[in-house]
Design a protein around this motif. Structure first.
Motif, PDB file in Angstrom:
ATOM      1  N   MET A 159       4.917   5.645  -9.970  1.00  0.00           N
ATOM      2  CA  MET A 159       3.483   5.683  -9.649  1.00  0.00           C
ATOM      3  C   MET A 159       3.187   5.977  -8.185  1.00  0.00           C
ATOM      4  N   ASP A 160       3.864   5.293  -7.280  1.00  0.00           N
ATOM      5  CA  ASP A 160       3.489   5.399  -5.873  1.00  0.00           C
ATOM      6  C   ASP A 160       3.639   6.825  -5.359  1.00  0.00           C
ATOM      7  N   GLN A 161       4.746   7.453  -5.725  1.00  0.00           N
ATOM      8  CA  GLN A 161       4.997   8.812  -5.259  1.00  0.00           C
ATOM      9  C   GLN A 161       4.032   9.798  -5.911  1.00  0.00           C
ATOM     10  N   LEU A 218       0.832  -1.211   0.000  1.00  0.00           N
ATOM     11  CA  LEU A 218       0.000   0.000   0.000  1.00  0.00           C
ATOM     12  C   LEU A 218       0.867   1.262   0.000  1.00  0.00           C
ATOM     13  N   SER A 219       2.151   1.074  -0.227  1.00  0.00           N
ATOM     14  CA  SER A 219       3.092   2.183  -0.434  1.00  0.00           C
ATOM     15  C   SER A 219       3.359   3.045   0.794  1.00  0.00           C
ATOM     16  N   SER A 220       3.646   2.383   1.890  1.00  0.00           N
ATOM     17  CA  SER A 220       4.077   3.150   3.061  1.00  0.00           C
ATOM     18  C   SER A 220       5.386   3.870   2.764  1.00  0.00           C
ATOM     19  N   SER A 221       6.218   3.312   1.884  1.00  0.00           N
ATOM     20  CA  SER A 221       7.505   3.954   1.589  1.00  0.00           C
ATOM     21  C   SER A 221       7.287   5.272   0.850  1.00  0.00           C
ATOM     22  N   ALA A 222       6.388   5.283  -0.128  1.00  0.00           N
ATOM     23  CA  ALA A 222       6.111   6.538  -0.841  1.00  0.00           C
ATOM     24  C   ALA A 222       5.449   7.550   0.092  1.00  0.00           C
ATOM     25  N   ALA A 264      14.927   9.496  -4.652  1.00  0.00           N
ATOM     26  CA  ALA A 264      15.424   9.110  -3.322  1.00  0.00           C
ATOM     27  C   ALA A 264      15.336   7.599  -3.149  1.00  0.00           C
ATOM     28  N   GLU A 265      14.200   7.019  -3.530  1.00  0.00           N
ATOM     29  CA  GLU A 265      14.021   5.575  -3.326  1.00  0.00           C
ATOM     30  C   GLU A 265      14.929   4.773  -4.271  1.00  0.00           C
ATOM     31  N   ASN A 266      15.049   5.231  -5.539  1.00  0.00           N
ATOM     32  CA  ASN A 266      15.904   4.526  -6.510  1.00  0.00           C
ATOM     33  C   ASN A 266      17.371   4.625  -6.130  1.00  0.00           C
TER      34      ASN A 266
HETATM   35 MG    MG Z   1       7.113   0.798  -1.263  1.00  0.00          MG
END
Ligand code: MG
Ligand code: ADP
Length: 398
Positions: A179-181, A133-137, A167-169
């Motif tokens: 997409m998530d961000q 559910l994209s907690s990271s984004a 940042a994530e990459n």
């Molecule tokens: Mg994630």
């Protein structure tokens, strides 16, 4: 998360005060997301259609004038990570630590030449981690949204999303698409976000489920199969190989109308040693882009119930052609549809995580119960099931 009070700006601000000894300058929220349709298309320059969940990550934050960055999270009680913004570097990142996500955002903003200095941040989240559910984004976008305002950056939302992806990459080291961000930064309540991931062209497509007597159920299977990481890289490589073999920049450039020709061409090339995977991966991406366009058309026509079969067809394509589903996700779809759902599919990267189910309001309870029973009968741990209406993207909340 501490259990004393409800997740919300008050609790986030109170926790900030406990950790840092003063009130925060503000509290910003960024949501988790589900993807309605358009899976594994975002790294093929294709179409996606996420919507924001009512679950958010809150960032209580203040700027600092000494270049120090302090990070704490209600999900990681008792630990405050202290860093210097000048010393942030992808090589020095604290490998598996959660703090790499927000630190990476500060790094990416500064890499883009933006005048960001130190800050104190405390995070309080209701987005389950690792559930697809994209907690990271949500964590990244909450950070960027807070810093944008604290430092008066005037960032456009898509630009903020791009920097969070960077940042994530490049800092955390996760090769995710954008997409998530974008979902966390740009969604609006009552809408799904149609996004062309080639140029970040976007459109808010009305999705007033409540008015249509519909519900979306999110089913978190609470499993995450470890093969996911390597498989994701292999799927990307297969898509790139397919695009190369077809002489296009990305699979998004293969028109649905010429899919049969493309598959014949790939089958010819594969006779010299392939295992048949590339044509199947290509077929998923090309048909999935088509399904996104068709979902948009039906929503624009005011027929949200009519998207159900497209969701289920999308799941079959993820399962059979892209091979990113798993027994638990397949079971959600099968059990929900057998119990009268309008359609269902896995959402997010796959190999576990969550599925979504479109139901008429009056059958929501029976469908949820049927999914729970099917899990029990199969000997799986009970899934977490909750209804979701499309919510707002990142914003200041106090
Ligand atoms: Mg994630
Ligand atoms: P997903 O984005 O699907 O939830 P990921 O594996 O991409 O799963 O990201 C989950 C990771 O993000 C967690 O393991 C943790 O490192 C970090 N994270 C997300 N939210 C928080 C939070 N509120 N506090 C601390 N770390 C978090």
């Amino acid at each position: 998360m501490n259990g004393r009070t409800e997740h919300g700006p008050d609790r986030a601000a109170a926790a900030y005060r406990e950790v840092y000894g003063a009130a925060p300058a503000g509290v910003w929220a960024a949501p988790g997301r589900i993807n309605l349709i358009g899976e594994h298309t975002d790294y093929n320059d294709g179409f996606v259609m996420p919507l924001a969940l009512p679950l958010t990550t809150l960032a209580a934050a203040s700027a600092r004038d000494d270049g120090v960055l302090r990070l704490s999270s209600g999900d990681v009680p008792g630990s405050v990570v202290t860093l210097s913004v000048d010393a942030l570097s992808p090589d020095a990142r604290d490998g598996g630590s959660w703090a790499a996500y927000p630190a990476g955002v500060v790094w990416a903003l500064r890499e883009a030449g933006l005048p960001v200095g130190g800050a104190d941040l405390h995070f309080d989240s209701s987005v389950p981690t690792g559930a697809g559910l994209s907690s990271s984004a949500a964590l990244e976008v909450a950070t960027a949204t807070a810093l944008d305002e604290l430092y008066g950056l005037g960032l456009a939302r898509p630009e903020a999303a791009r920097l969070c992806q960077r940042a994530e990459n490049d800092f955390v080291g996760v090769p995710c698409g954008v997409m998530d961000q974008m979902a966390s930064a740009c969604c609006t309540a009552g809408h799904a976000l149609f996004l062309d991931t080639r140029d970040l062209r976007l459109r808010q497509v009305p999705l007033d489920l409540a008015a249509a007597g519909l519900r979306l159920l999110v089913v978190d299977t609470r499993v995450k199969h470890e093969l996911g990481d390597g498989a994701y890289a292999r799927r990307r490589a297969s898509c790139e190989a397919g695009a190369r073999a077809l002489g296009v920049r990305a699979l998004r450039d293969v028109p649905y109308e010429s899919l049969d020709d493309a598959l014949a061409e790939l089958a010819g090339a594969e006779r010299s040693g392939g295992d048949g995977a590339v044509p199947r991966r290509v077929r998923h991406v090309v048909t999935e882009n088509r399904r996104v366009a068709e979902v948009v058309r039906r929503l624009d026509a005011g027929e949200p119930a009519a998207i159900g079969p497209l969701l289920t067809a999308g799941h079959a394509s993820c399962r059979d052609d892209f091979e990113v589903s798993c027994a638990e996700l397949d079971l959600v779809v099968e059990a929900a549809n057998a119990a009268g759902a309008l359609g269902a599919r896995m959402t997010g990267g796959g190999f576990g995580g969550s599925a979504i189910v479109l139901v008429a309001e009056e059958t929501a309870g029976a469908v949820a119960e049927a999914v729970g029973k099917a899990f029990a009968a199969a000997g799986h741990r009970g899934p977490r099931i909750f209804p979701a209406l499309p919510a707002d993207g990142a914003r200041r909340v106090c």
